[in-house]
Design a protein around this motif. Structure first.
Motif, mmCIF file in Angstrom:
data_model
loop_
_atom_site.group_PDB
_atom_site.id
_atom_site.type_symbol
_atom_site.label_atom_id
_atom_site.label_comp_id
_atom_site.label_asym_id
_atom_site.label_seq_id
_atom_site.Cartn_x
_atom_site.Cartn_y
_atom_site.Cartn_z
ATOM 1 N N ASN A 59 0.860 -1.188 0.000
ATOM 2 C CA ASN A 59 0.000 0.000 0.000
ATOM 3 C C ASN A 59 0.893 1.233 0.000
ATOM 4 O OD1 ASN A 59 -2.278 -1.655 0.250
ATOM 5 N ND2 ASN A 59 -2.229 -1.558 2.476
ATOM 6 N N GLY A 60 0.586 2.189 -0.853
ATOM 7 C CA GLY A 60 1.425 3.381 -0.887
ATOM 8 C C GLY A 60 0.956 4.387 -1.913
ATOM 9 N N THR A 61 1.888 5.271 -2.280
ATOM 10 C CA THR A 61 1.599 6.341 -3.236
ATOM 11 C C THR A 61 2.500 6.190 -4.447
ATOM 12 O OG1 THR A 61 0.999 7.817 -1.411
ATOM 13 C CG2 THR A 61 1.456 8.836 -3.549
ATOM 14 N N MET A 62 1.896 6.227 -5.618
ATOM 15 C CA MET A 62 2.639 6.075 -6.871
ATOM 16 C C MET A 62 3.405 7.345 -7.209
ATOM 17 S SD MET A 62 3.476 4.320 -9.541
ATOM 18 C CE MET A 62 2.428 2.890 -9.262
ATOM 19 N N SER A 63 4.612 7.154 -7.700
ATOM 20 C CA SER A 63 5.410 8.297 -8.142
ATOM 21 C C SER A 63 4.997 8.722 -9.552
ATOM 22 C CB SER A 63 6.892 7.908 -8.147
ATOM 23 O OG SER A 63 7.142 6.978 -9.207
ATOM 24 N N ILE A 64 5.709 9.686 -10.095
ATOM 25 C CA ILE A 64 5.566 10.008 -11.513
ATOM 26 C C ILE A 64 6.099 8.822 -12.314
ATOM 27 C CG2 ILE A 64 6.266 11.570 -13.362
ATOM 28 C CD1 ILE A 64 4.310 12.757 -11.324
ATOM 29 N N ILE A 65 5.392 8.438 -13.364
ATOM 30 C CA ILE A 65 5.752 7.262 -14.148
ATOM 31 C C ILE A 65 6.699 7.676 -15.272
ATOM 32 C CG2 ILE A 65 4.842 5.402 -15.591
ATOM 33 C CD1 ILE A 65 2.200 5.720 -13.970
ATOM 34 N N ASP A 66 7.807 6.942 -15.399
ATOM 35 C CA ASP A 66 8.855 7.313 -16.349
ATOM 36 C C ASP A 66 8.623 6.787 -17.761
ATOM 37 O OD1 ASP A 66 10.239 8.630 -14.332
ATOM 38 O OD2 ASP A 66 11.294 6.817 -13.719
ATOM 39 N N PHE A 67 7.590 5.972 -17.970
ATOM 40 C CA PHE A 67 7.329 5.400 -19.288
ATOM 41 C C PHE A 67 5.888 5.696 -19.699
ATOM 42 C CE2 PHE A 67 10.936 3.060 -17.779
ATOM 43 C CZ PHE A 67 11.677 2.739 -18.915
ATOM 44 N N ARG A 68 5.632 5.540 -20.986
ATOM 45 C CA ARG A 68 4.296 5.702 -21.524
ATOM 46 C C ARG A 68 3.924 4.456 -22.311
ATOM 47 N NH1 ARG A 68 4.270 8.631 -18.123
ATOM 48 N NH2 ARG A 68 4.028 10.896 -18.060
ATOM 49 N N ALA A 69 2.616 4.245 -22.492
ATOM 50 C CA ALA A 69 2.138 3.092 -23.240
ATOM 51 C C ALA A 69 2.755 3.082 -24.633
ATOM 52 C CB ALA A 69 0.617 3.114 -23.335
ATOM 53 N N GLY A 70 3.215 1.897 -25.062
ATOM 54 C CA GLY A 70 3.864 1.755 -26.366
ATOM 55 C C GLY A 70 5.367 1.705 -26.288
#
Length: 363
Positions: free
Chosen positions: A169-180
């Protein structure tokens, strides 16, 4: 020229030793000092880290097909976060299933052949060599089936790995990848911080650590940790975390360039006032016994020296005092220069001069 000489003679003397005539008594608030116990707080700049911060990495490589969560949002343990393109892994599972089916058929044929050879051998219609060869073929087919089943299990596991779930359980960071985009086990896609429990790291100079050991009567840092009181954590803008914390670890080594040691405090942070990477201040209370405490307005200072005006026989007497460098921004703790029962002027001391006649006003 005479005017110039007269101008040079007009010099204004300032400071504690200047004696100014005071034909009339001025009224000032005064304070009679007495020893007391007083609690102050040491303040330390701290770096905040989540007690649990996890990099989210794929176990397998592939094309990132779907992002299932919002950046910066709360996630639950077991919740799907990302999905990697499953098509090649589904194909691998199907191929492995076919290999298992083939291996099972081969084993079945080898089993029937071996059983037939055993009956013929029992009737002395074939030799021992033929029987042993049939058994060897059956064992080889059984081994091939186990290998095919293992391949199928691996293929299914890899297919399961295409769905990346949250381990905590926690908080997601900024995601470094995008779909594709292609993802790889060597590079984290994002990280999850469980901010409800946090660490606050700060540094102690070698001297301060030695002072604390003496202050608490300790021989070791472990003993010091056990004796230090609860501490408070505040944001850099002054908001206080309601939950108190405690120091729980001191580094065994010192920084090679500064000689400082790292000390860590733990806090419960249910409101997530602090997040991984935040800055703040740790306040450590300490009590000084049998000291004089005076208002800062009762002092004047020149460079690193502090002065008060004692009232002796109705006149102001400038007196140097020693104060602790640590203070609460309202009072000073005086360690030398005063005695029990001394009366000092407690305000507007910038207007007082040596020898000023004082009419005390009870404070």
């Amino acid at each position: 020229m005479k005017h110039i000489l007269w101008g040079l003679l007009l010099v204004v003397l300032v400071g504690c030793r200047e004696t100014a005539p005071s034909p009339a008594s001025d009224t000032y608030k005064t304070l009679r000092v007495e020893k007391q116990d007083y609690t102050l707080e040491r303040r330390f700049m701290a770096k905040i880290e989540s007690q649990q911060r996890i990099d989210v990495r794929p176990v397998i490589g592939g094309t990132l097909k779907k992002i299932c969560v919002r950046e910066g949002g709360a996630v639950k343990k077991g919740e799907p976060l990302f999905i990697i393109d499953q098509a090649p892994y589904i194909a691998a599972v199907n191929a492995a299933k076919a290999q298992v089916a083939t291996a099972r058929a081969t084993l079945s044929t080898a089993q029937l052949n071996m059983e037939g050879k055993e009956q013929l051998y029992a009737n002395q219609m074939v030799g021992e060599f033929d029987l042993r060869r049939a058994r060897h073929t059956q064992e080889e087919a059984a081994a091939q089936l186990k290998a095919a089943e293992a391949e199928l299990a691996t293929a299914r596991t890899n297919l399961n790995y295409t769905t990346i779930t949250s381990p905590v359980n926690g908080t997601m960071s900024i995601i470094d990848f995008r779909a594709g985009e292609l993802v790889d086990p060597s590079i984290p896609i994002a990280n999850i911080s469980a901010n409800n429990y946090i660490y606050a790291y700060t540094s102690l100079s070698g001297k301060l650590l030695d002072d604390l050991l003496k202050e608490y009567g300790c021989c070791t840092t472990n003993e010091l940790i056990s004796k230090m009181p609860a501490v408070t954590l505040c944001t850099i803008w002054g908001e206080e975390l309601p939950q108190k914390g405690s120091f729980d670890a001191i580094s065994g080594g010192a920084d090679a360039s500064t000689g400082a040691v790292t000390i860590r405090a733990s806090f419960y942070n249910p409101s997530e006032l602090f997040r991984n990477g935040s800055n703040g201040y740790i306040y450590l209370p300490f009590t000084k016994k049998d000291v004089y405490v005076i208002p800062q307005d009762a002092t004047t200072h020149i460079q690193d020296k502090y002065f008060v005006y004692r009232v002796i026989e109705g006149k102001a007497k400038c007196t140097e005092v020693k104060v602790l460098p640590t203070n609460d921004n309202q009072h000073y703790v005086v360690t030398a220069g005063l005695n029990d029962g001394d009366v000092i002027i407690s305000e507007k001391v910038g207007m007082v001069r040596e020898g000023t006649t004082v009419a005390p006003e009870a404070k």
